[in-house]
Design a protein around this motif. Sequence first.
Motif, mmCIF file in Angstrom:
data_model
loop_
_atom_site.group_PDB
_atom_site.id
_atom_site.type_symbol
_atom_site.label_atom_id
_atom_site.label_comp_id
_atom_site.label_asym_id
_atom_site.label_seq_id
_atom_site.Cartn_x
_atom_site.Cartn_y
_atom_site.Cartn_z
ATOM 1 N N MET A 1 0.849 -1.176 0.000
ATOM 2 C CA MET A 1 0.000 0.000 0.000
ATOM 3 C C MET A 1 0.896 1.241 0.000
ATOM 4 O O MET A 1 1.548 1.550 0.984
ATOM 5 C CB MET A 1 -0.899 -0.028 1.243
ATOM 6 N N THR A 2 0.931 1.913 -1.117
ATOM 7 C CA THR A 2 1.746 3.119 -1.245
ATOM 8 C C THR A 2 0.862 4.352 -1.101
ATOM 9 O O THR A 2 -0.053 4.559 -1.899
ATOM 10 C CB THR A 2 2.466 3.150 -2.610
ATOM 11 N N LEU A 3 1.146 5.159 -0.080
ATOM 12 C CA LEU A 3 0.383 6.375 0.147
ATOM 13 C C LEU A 3 0.934 7.556 -0.636
ATOM 14 O O LEU A 3 0.194 8.483 -0.967
ATOM 15 C CB LEU A 3 0.344 6.705 1.639
ATOM 16 N N ILE A 4 2.243 7.526 -0.913
ATOM 17 C CA ILE A 4 2.902 8.609 -1.641
ATOM 18 C C ILE A 4 4.235 8.085 -2.152
ATOM 19 O O ILE A 4 4.899 7.297 -1.473
ATOM 20 C CB ILE A 4 3.096 9.850 -0.726
ATOM 21 N N THR A 5 4.602 8.510 -3.355
ATOM 22 C CA THR A 5 5.909 8.106 -3.882
ATOM 23 C C THR A 5 6.978 9.044 -3.348
ATOM 24 O O THR A 5 6.703 10.187 -2.960
ATOM 25 C CB THR A 5 5.917 8.122 -5.418
ATOM 26 N N ASP A 6 8.208 8.570 -3.334
ATOM 27 C CA ASP A 6 9.314 9.395 -2.832
ATOM 28 C C ASP A 6 9.500 10.654 -3.672
ATOM 29 O O ASP A 6 9.764 11.732 -3.126
ATOM 30 C CB ASP A 6 10.613 8.583 -2.811
ATOM 31 N N SER A 7 9.344 10.538 -4.981
ATOM 32 C CA SER A 7 9.548 11.710 -5.838
ATOM 33 C C SER A 7 8.478 12.776 -5.589
ATOM 34 O O SER A 7 8.779 13.971 -5.559
ATOM 35 C CB SER A 7 9.572 11.307 -7.314
ATOM 36 N N TYR A 8 7.248 12.341 -5.370
ATOM 37 C CA TYR A 8 6.179 13.308 -5.106
ATOM 38 C C TYR A 8 6.314 13.895 -3.705
ATOM 39 O O TYR A 8 6.071 15.089 -3.494
ATOM 40 C CB TYR A 8 4.814 12.651 -5.293
ATOM 41 N N ARG A 9 6.734 13.080 -2.753
ATOM 42 C CA ARG A 9 6.983 13.579 -1.390
ATOM 43 C C ARG A 9 8.004 14.720 -1.445
ATOM 44 O O ARG A 9 7.836 15.755 -0.797
ATOM 45 C CB ARG A 9 7.503 12.454 -0.498
ATOM 46 N N ALA A 10 9.040 14.561 -2.250
ATOM 47 C CA ALA A 10 10.070 15.599 -2.384
ATOM 48 C C ALA A 10 9.483 16.873 -3.004
ATOM 49 O O ALA A 10 9.813 17.982 -2.575
ATOM 50 C CB ALA A 10 11.237 15.077 -3.219
ATOM 51 N N GLN A 11 8.601 16.720 -3.986
ATOM 52 C CA GLN A 11 7.974 17.897 -4.613
ATOM 53 C C GLN A 11 7.127 18.665 -3.600
ATOM 54 O O GLN A 11 7.192 19.894 -3.521
ATOM 55 C CB GLN A 11 7.082 17.450 -5.781
ATOM 56 N N LEU A 12 6.322 17.921 -2.821
ATOM 57 C CA LEU A 12 5.478 18.578 -1.818
ATOM 58 C C LEU A 12 6.313 19.219 -0.715
ATOM 59 O O LEU A 12 5.997 20.326 -0.255
ATOM 60 C CB LEU A 12 4.485 17.581 -1.221
ATOM 61 N N ALA A 13 7.369 18.543 -0.287
ATOM 62 C CA ALA A 13 8.240 19.107 0.746
ATOM 63 C C ALA A 13 8.846 20.424 0.260
ATOM 64 O O ALA A 13 8.901 21.408 1.010
ATOM 65 C CB ALA A 13 9.337 18.110 1.117
ATOM 66 N N GLN A 14 9.277 20.459 -0.987
ATOM 67 C CA GLN A 14 9.836 21.685 -1.555
ATOM 68 C C GLN A 14 8.780 22.794 -1.588
ATOM 69 O O GLN A 14 9.058 23.936 -1.212
ATOM 70 C CB GLN A 14 10.381 21.426 -2.962
ATOM 71 N N LEU A 15 7.576 22.466 -2.018
ATOM 72 C CA LEU A 15 6.497 23.455 -2.072
ATOM 73 C C LEU A 15 6.175 23.982 -0.674
ATOM 74 O O LEU A 15 5.996 25.188 -0.482
ATOM 75 C CB LEU A 15 5.260 22.835 -2.732
ATOM 76 N N HIS A 16 6.121 23.092 0.321
ATOM 77 C CA HIS A 16 5.883 23.524 1.704
ATOM 78 C C HIS A 16 6.986 24.473 2.171
ATOM 79 O O HIS A 16 6.714 25.461 2.852
ATOM 80 C CB HIS A 16 5.810 22.328 2.647
ATOM 81 N N ASN A 17 8.217 24.177 1.818
ATOM 82 C CA ASN A 17 9.343 25.017 2.235
ATOM 83 C C ASN A 17 9.349 26.374 1.537
ATOM 84 O O ASN A 17 9.704 27.377 2.151
ATOM 85 C CB ASN A 17 10.669 24.305 1.982
ATOM 86 N N GLU A 18 8.966 26.403 0.279
ATOM 87 C CA GLU A 18 9.037 27.637 -0.507
ATOM 88 C C GLU A 18 7.825 28.539 -0.337
ATOM 89 O O GLU A 18 7.919 29.740 -0.571
ATOM 90 C CB GLU A 18 9.203 27.297 -1.991
ATOM 91 N N ARG A 19 6.678 27.982 0.032
ATOM 92 C CA ARG A 19 5.441 28.752 0.092
ATOM 93 C C ARG A 19 4.840 28.718 1.493
ATOM 94 O O ARG A 19 4.235 27.726 1.881
ATOM 95 C CB ARG A 19 4.412 28.191 -0.902
ATOM 96 N N PRO A 20 4.984 29.781 2.265
ATOM 97 C CA PRO A 20 4.425 29.805 3.615
ATOM 98 C C PRO A 20 2.904 29.635 3.637
ATOM 99 O O PRO A 20 2.342 29.192 4.631
ATOM 100 C CB PRO A 20 4.805 31.185 4.154
#
Length: 171
Positions: A1-20
């Motif tokens: 059961m995959t909830l999120i892929t590693d590549s997408y997790r990295a994209q979301l983490a970057q967006l969270h960091n860049e956009r308050p």
Amino acid sequence: MTLITDSYRAQLAQLHNERPDFGTSSAMYAPIVKKLIAEYRPKQFIDYGAGKQALRIHVGTGYIPYDPAIEEISAPPGPGDMVMTSDVLEHLEPECLDSVMDDLQRVTRKIGFHVVHTGAALHHLPDGRNAHIIQKPPEWWLPKFIERFDIIRFDRMSLGFMILVAKKGSI
């Protein structure tokens, strides 16, 4: 059961960091959440896809944040009395949606409150895609909820819908 892929997790983490402002929309539903908490009295409130944890101050004790894209709160939660997703499900990778819906079923001990936006987001992922990867009408989403939960209430809104659900067979 995959909830999120590693590549997408990295994209979301970057967006969270860049956009308050990314990951804060749940606060606009705080008045509804407070009413639901007063009515259902959950001991645990799981903020599933918590982002910046904008609901923490409105929920109080029993607040459990979970977001796989934020390291500090990325451990999958155990079951809770109330589970909420707000502006979360439309951000999922389509190939992971059923796994996440199954996980929501797993963690929802009593009720779930979900807000789903059905159109484009204001934000874009670092790879250029719209942050709302899944842009489908309520009619597309409803069977996914009905398969896993009993529906208490469904309300359309201009940007999508809100749905209040209960653990299957509990109402």
